[in-house]
Design an enzyme around this catalytic site. Sequence first.
Site, PDB file in Angstrom:
ATOM      1  N   ASP A   1       0.860  -1.178   0.000  1.00 30.55           N
ATOM      2  CA  ASP A   1       0.000   0.000   0.000  1.00 30.55           C
ATOM      3  C   ASP A   1       0.894   1.226   0.000  1.00 30.55           C
ATOM      4  OD1 ASP A   1      -0.955   1.610   2.958  1.00 30.55           O
ATOM      5  OD2 ASP A   1       0.865   0.440   2.721  1.00 30.55           O
ATOM      6  N   ALA A   2       0.307   2.384  -0.214  1.00 27.37           N
ATOM      7  CA  ALA A   2       1.080   3.627  -0.194  1.00 27.37           C
ATOM      8  C   ALA A   2       0.171   4.721   0.337  1.00 27.37           C
ATOM      9  CB  ALA A   2       1.576   3.962  -1.586  1.00 27.37           C
ATOM     10  N   CYS A   3       0.413   5.177   1.555  1.00 26.05           N
ATOM     11  CA  CYS A   3      -0.512   6.089   2.225  1.00 26.05           C
ATOM     12  C   CYS A   3       0.170   7.382   2.651  1.00 26.05           C
ATOM     13  CB  CYS A   3      -1.114   5.421   3.453  1.00 26.05           C
ATOM     14  SG  CYS A   3      -1.945   3.863   3.076  1.00 26.05           S
ATOM     15  N   THR A   4      -0.661   8.366   3.025  1.00 29.60           N
ATOM     16  CA  THR A   4      -0.176   9.630   3.558  1.00 29.60           C
ATOM     17  C   THR A   4      -0.898   9.920   4.864  1.00 29.60           C
ATOM     18  OG1 THR A   4       0.226  10.513   1.335  1.00 29.60           O
ATOM     19  CG2 THR A   4       0.076  12.105   3.141  1.00 29.60           C
TER      20      THR A   4
ATOM     21  N   ARG B   1       5.097  12.474  -2.403  1.00 28.69           N
ATOM     22  CA  ARG B   1       3.841  13.056  -1.911  1.00 28.69           C
ATOM     23  C   ARG B   1       4.091  13.980  -0.730  1.00 28.69           C
ATOM     24  NH1 ARG B   1       1.891   8.137  -0.053  1.00 28.69           N
ATOM     25  NH2 ARG B   1       3.715   7.122  -0.983  1.00 28.69           N
TER      26      ARG B   1
END
Length: 491
Positions: free
Chosen positions: A245-248, A430
């Site tokens: 996954d790739a989250c902020t 990001r």
Amino acid sequence: QKKKNKQTRMKVIVLVVLAVLAVVVSGINLSVPHKQQLGEVLDKTGAFLKLHQKATSKNGLGDLTVTCALCGIVVNEIEGFLAENISEAEIIKFIDRDVCSLLSVFSSECNNLISLVPQIIQLIESKNTPSSVCINLNLCTAPFYHQPDPSLVPTYVIDLDLPAAQRFVNVCSVPAYQAAGQFLTGVLKELLTPEVYNDIGDLGWLINSQYFPTERGQEIHGCAQAMGVPSGWLAFLNLGYEVSDACTSIVAQTPSGQILHARNMDFWAGMGFTDTLKNITYTAVFKKGGKTIHQATTFAGYVGILSGMRNNAFSVTINTRFYPKGPVQLFYEIVAAIMEENAQLVSFLTREVMETETNYTSAVARLSNTPLIADVYYTVAGVSAGQGAVISRNRNNATNVWSLDAAKGRWFEVQTNYDHWQQPPWFDNRVTPAVNGMNALGRQKVSLVGMLGVLSIKPVLNIQSTFSTLMSPLDNSFKSYTRWCPYPCVE
């Protein structure tokens, strides 16, 4: 519609093959008979998939969807190696040896991707996302959305006073969620022989019954029964976050000292999860004795917590700490680590902390020191000034705890999927847009609504964004929205 359904089916199959391969190759502590059985299952699955691919190749459906899924895997691997300044020749060697060799069923598709590595590198260096790289190479079709953005997610109560097997029945019996679960498993049952389908399900059952915490295993089993799907397959889905996954996540302090917490949950579009997850996203309100203990935004069938808040105490979000050797190698190690005594899934630990800890300090301590099966970032917010931190975790303990310090000008922190003390890779930055957005918002005007605006800045909001969550444990504010960003979702 039929073409779209068949594409979805093959994406799911590819994910299952990767999961089974990871278990077989990782050398976990299964008995010799189990290893032999799994090897036979893999051989049978591979043979069947090759026949199915041959049968569907006349209309291009098999080649198209397999290539799309593999492209997502390969591009993510290449991104990681470019960040480490690995040469093109070394990248090709790795893809051939450590990806294609494990997916010999799809050798022609994988070999084609190897030949495209120079073009893939060029597209990545031009700051294309993995999804857009694969679409630009005509290996995947572009997604199109017509849903309003953002959209509030539905809410359901999870009664912790019920036996574990009954806690999620009200959610897992929702017709729309049943339909989603039954469709996925029904597709697998249709494509696989009964023996292969049952054997792979048995592997999931083994993990769920022998290696997951007892209550979590019972919750998964009860949900599976209510959803009308095999519990072994549902157990595999609970490993999904650890795969990729790739989250902020953002934590901030207002002038009055209130701590605000916001996050975008992104999930790897290359594996075909993102769209499905949006349709099964909901907010769970966990109650005990009729009183709300904590809340979480999650997915139907998932019993861990990735984004949650204990009322009047603290909130937690999880971000994957990207593994330098790539997601395939990471998955091998995750499956092996499940078998280690006392190591937990990162989302299971969050759930446990939500239910047992009552304040920010104790939550940070538990999240910092409990053994895990994978590296991760925990972002935590409390109820008092200064109670905001990012915990950078290795599998044993905290590598770093980065706390708010408004007096020194650090009134907010942004965490994506890279160590905050290092520059994020140019192809997945990001952090800079989010930092710029927070600075433009300013401390005097910071609010949860304003932070949602920051989360909506591209590429903080991207084609993989599944939902956004806004929280503040001081006043128990908690809202989540599904996100729909039309392709290509760039400025």
